[in-house]
Design a protein around this motif. Sequence first.
Motif, PDB file in Angstrom:
ATOM      1  N   ASP A  53       0.802  -1.227   0.000  1.00 52.66           N
ATOM      2  CA  ASP A  53       0.000   0.000   0.000  1.00 52.66           C
ATOM      3  C   ASP A  53       0.834   1.275   0.000  1.00 52.66           C
ATOM      4  OD1 ASP A  53       1.000   0.078   2.581  1.00 52.66           O
ATOM      5  OD2 ASP A  53      -0.917  -0.343   3.552  1.00 52.66           O
ATOM      6  N   ASN A  54       2.167   1.136   0.075  1.00 54.92           N
ATOM      7  CA  ASN A  54       3.053   2.301   0.080  1.00 54.92           C
ATOM      8  C   ASN A  54       2.701   3.285   1.197  1.00 54.92           C
ATOM      9  OD1 ASN A  54       4.731   1.753  -2.332  1.00 54.92           O
ATOM     10  ND2 ASN A  54       2.783   1.919  -3.424  1.00 54.92           N
ATOM     11  N   GLY A  55       2.295   2.754   2.337  1.00 58.18           N
ATOM     12  CA  GLY A  55       2.015   3.604   3.486  1.00 58.18           C
ATOM     13  C   GLY A  55       0.643   4.234   3.489  1.00 58.18           C
ATOM     14  N   ALA A  56      -0.228   3.843   2.548  1.00 55.91           N
ATOM     15  CA  ALA A  56      -1.565   4.435   2.461  1.00 55.91           C
ATOM     16  C   ALA A  56      -2.626   3.366   2.658  1.00 55.91           C
ATOM     17  CB  ALA A  56      -1.767   5.111   1.111  1.00 55.91           C
ATOM     18  N   ASP A  57      -3.672   3.702   3.406  1.00 55.36           N
ATOM     19  CA  ASP A  57      -4.823   2.814   3.564  1.00 55.36           C
ATOM     20  C   ASP A  57      -6.051   3.371   2.866  1.00 55.36           C
ATOM     21  OD1 ASP A  57      -3.586   0.793   5.156  1.00 55.36           O
ATOM     22  OD2 ASP A  57      -3.658   2.149   6.860  1.00 55.36           O
ATOM     23  N   VAL A  58      -6.162   4.697   2.850  1.00 54.45           N
ATOM     24  CA  VAL A  58      -7.323   5.358   2.243  1.00 54.45           C
ATOM     25  C   VAL A  58      -6.841   6.563   1.445  1.00 54.45           C
ATOM     26  CG1 VAL A  58      -9.484   6.602   2.695  1.00 54.45           C
ATOM     27  CG2 VAL A  58      -8.855   4.633   4.118  1.00 54.45           C
ATOM     28  N   VAL A  79      -4.307  11.501   1.925  1.00 53.03           N
ATOM     29  CA  VAL A  79      -3.928  10.117   2.140  1.00 53.03           C
ATOM     30  C   VAL A  79      -4.092   9.836   3.626  1.00 53.03           C
ATOM     31  CG1 VAL A  79      -1.475  10.737   2.403  1.00 53.03           C
ATOM     32  CG2 VAL A  79      -2.125   8.367   1.906  1.00 53.03           C
ATOM     33  N   ILE A  80      -4.658   8.675   3.956  1.00 52.78           N
ATOM     34  CA  ILE A  80      -4.903   8.328   5.357  1.00 52.78           C
ATOM     35  C   ILE A  80      -4.240   6.998   5.684  1.00 52.78           C
ATOM     36  CG2 ILE A  80      -6.646   7.873   7.131  1.00 52.78           C
ATOM     37  CD1 ILE A  80      -8.631   9.493   5.536  1.00 52.78           C
ATOM     38  N   GLN A  81      -3.532   6.972   6.792  1.00 60.18           N
ATOM     39  CA  GLN A  81      -3.008   5.740   7.346  1.00 60.18           C
ATOM     40  C   GLN A  81      -3.877   5.370   8.547  1.00 60.18           C
ATOM     41  OE1 GLN A  81      -1.557   2.564   7.492  1.00 60.18           O
ATOM     42  NE2 GLN A  81       0.189   3.576   6.554  1.00 60.18           N
ATOM     43  N   CYS A  82      -4.357   4.131   8.588  1.00 62.11           N
ATOM     44  CA  CYS A  82      -5.237   3.682   9.667  1.00 62.11           C
ATOM     45  C   CYS A  82      -4.524   2.615  10.497  1.00 62.11           C
ATOM     46  CB  CYS A  82      -6.531   3.092   9.096  1.00 62.11           C
ATOM     47  SG  CYS A  82      -7.442   4.172   7.979  1.00 62.11           S
ATOM     48  N   LYS A  83      -4.551   2.773  11.810  1.00 61.39           N
ATOM     49  CA  LYS A  83      -3.947   1.782  12.690  1.00 61.39           C
ATOM     50  C   LYS A  83      -4.929   1.405  13.786  1.00 61.39           C
ATOM     51  CE  LYS A  83       0.081   1.335  10.744  1.00 61.39           C
ATOM     52  NZ  LYS A  83       0.449   0.057  10.092  1.00 61.39           N
ATOM     53  N   ARG A  84      -5.389   0.151  13.733  1.00 61.12           N
ATOM     54  CA  ARG A  84      -6.272  -0.333  14.783  1.00 61.12           C
ATOM     55  C   ARG A  84      -5.424  -1.153  15.758  1.00 61.12           C
ATOM     56  NH1 ARG A  84      -7.997  -4.036  17.169  1.00 61.12           N
ATOM     57  NH2 ARG A  84      -6.904  -5.515  15.819  1.00 61.12           N
ATOM     58  N   TYR A  85      -4.848  -0.434  16.712  1.00 67.61           N
ATOM     59  CA  TYR A  85      -4.016  -1.058  17.733  1.00 67.61           C
ATOM     60  C   TYR A  85      -4.799  -1.152  19.038  1.00 67.61           C
ATOM     61  CZ  TYR A  85       0.227  -0.525  14.875  1.00 67.61           C
ATOM     62  OH  TYR A  85       1.179  -0.617  13.891  1.00 67.61           O
ATOM     63  N   LYS A 140       1.643  12.228  -3.919  1.00 68.89           N
ATOM     64  CA  LYS A 140       1.542  13.636  -4.332  1.00 68.89           C
ATOM     65  C   LYS A 140       0.198  14.249  -3.927  1.00 68.89           C
ATOM     66  CE  LYS A 140       4.603  12.794  -8.277  1.00 68.89           C
ATOM     67  NZ  LYS A 140       4.755  12.832  -9.758  1.00 68.89           N
ATOM     68  N   VAL A 141      -0.136  14.098  -2.639  1.00 70.80           N
ATOM     69  CA  VAL A 141      -1.398  14.626  -2.128  1.00 70.80           C
ATOM     70  C   VAL A 141      -1.137  15.846  -1.253  1.00 70.80           C
ATOM     71  CG1 VAL A 141      -2.532  12.381  -2.227  1.00 70.80           C
ATOM     72  CG2 VAL A 141      -1.345  13.074  -0.139  1.00 70.80           C
ATOM     73  N   ASP A 142      -2.213  16.550  -0.941  1.00 77.17           N
ATOM     74  CA  ASP A 142      -2.090  17.787  -0.163  1.00 77.17           C
ATOM     75  C   ASP A 142      -2.061  17.555   1.335  1.00 77.17           C
ATOM     76  OD1 ASP A 142      -2.288  19.395  -2.563  1.00 77.17           O
ATOM     77  OD2 ASP A 142      -4.436  18.954  -2.567  1.00 77.17           O
ATOM     78  N   VAL A 143      -2.817  16.569   1.800  1.00 74.32           N
ATOM     79  CA  VAL A 143      -3.004  16.387   3.241  1.00 74.32           C
ATOM     80  C   VAL A 143      -2.725  14.935   3.630  1.00 74.32           C
ATOM     81  CG1 VAL A 143      -4.641  16.555   5.156  1.00 74.32           C
ATOM     82  CG2 VAL A 143      -4.753  18.197   3.271  1.00 74.32           C
ATOM     83  N   ALA A 144      -1.995  14.757   4.735  1.00 78.93           N
ATOM     84  CA  ALA A 144      -1.746  13.428   5.290  1.00 78.93           C
ATOM     85  C   ALA A 144      -2.443  13.327   6.643  1.00 78.93           C
ATOM     86  CB  ALA A 144      -0.249  13.177   5.439  1.00 78.93           C
ATOM     87  N   ILE A 145      -3.143  12.218   6.855  1.00 77.43           N
ATOM     88  CA  ILE A 145      -3.920  12.023   8.081  1.00 77.43           C
ATOM     89  C   ILE A 145      -3.609  10.640   8.656  1.00 77.43           C
ATOM     90  CG2 ILE A 145      -6.238  11.963   9.088  1.00 77.43           C
ATOM     91  CD1 ILE A 145      -7.167  13.591   6.600  1.00 77.43           C
ATOM     92  N   PHE A 146      -3.324  10.616   9.945  1.00 78.04           N
ATOM     93  CA  PHE A 146      -3.052   9.347  10.626  1.00 78.04           C
ATOM     94  C   PHE A 146      -4.175   9.115  11.632  1.00 78.04           C
ATOM     95  CE2 PHE A 146       0.668   6.450  11.392  1.00 78.04           C
ATOM     96  CZ  PHE A 146       0.028   5.578  12.244  1.00 78.04           C
TER      97      PHE A 146
END
Length: 206
Positions: free
Chosen positions: A95-100, A111-117, A139-145
């Motif tokens: 996924d190259n570090g991307a989930d959504v 781009v969103i990275q999701c972690k269900r820990y 090449k996106v504008d916003v990164a969300i974790f």
Amino acid sequence: MIVVLLVVFWAAIWPYLAGALVLGGGAGSGWWLWRTDRLIKGGDRRWRQGEAVKAGHRTLAEVDAMTGTEFEDFVVDLCRRDGCTNVRRVGGSHDNGADVLGCLPDGRSMVIQCKRYTPKSKIPSREVRDLLGARVHFKVDVAIFVATTYFSGPAEKFATKNDILAVHRDHLGLWNNGASLVSLGAVNGSGQGDRRHRKRWKETYE
């Protein structure tokens, strides 16, 4: 006597009887269609209301019980609820570090990275750095974790320093209960509870 009268006057009264039957049948059919339409619309409205309530009142315990894929789908649903567009799940082994991926309501790509820990875990800095790389890669504008737990101190600092929206457990609860994703930016990096909050959290999950 009545039978005789009916036979004698049948030619005169049958058009009226036929008309009455047609009108009665039409009225009955109309009522049935109206009633069916009301039931369908009422059922659909109740279903939509139920889904809306359900979407806004999932407990964090229910979220904790999700699989990783279910959690990603949950985040996708919340994004769509808030008016985000072109939202899709892309998570996987490569996924190259991307989930959504998708776009915010104002058009900015995200781009969103999701972690269900588990709640007692903490997100380390290296995983936030991976998301920074994903922002460059896609090449996106916003990164969300988005995480079901909290970030380590260094991880939270790294996120705010690099303009990454770090949605920890408390903010996830706000988002789930109706706060918009965009509004969470106003509290990004504002901390993860005071000493008493952290003490209660440790007593609950450790």
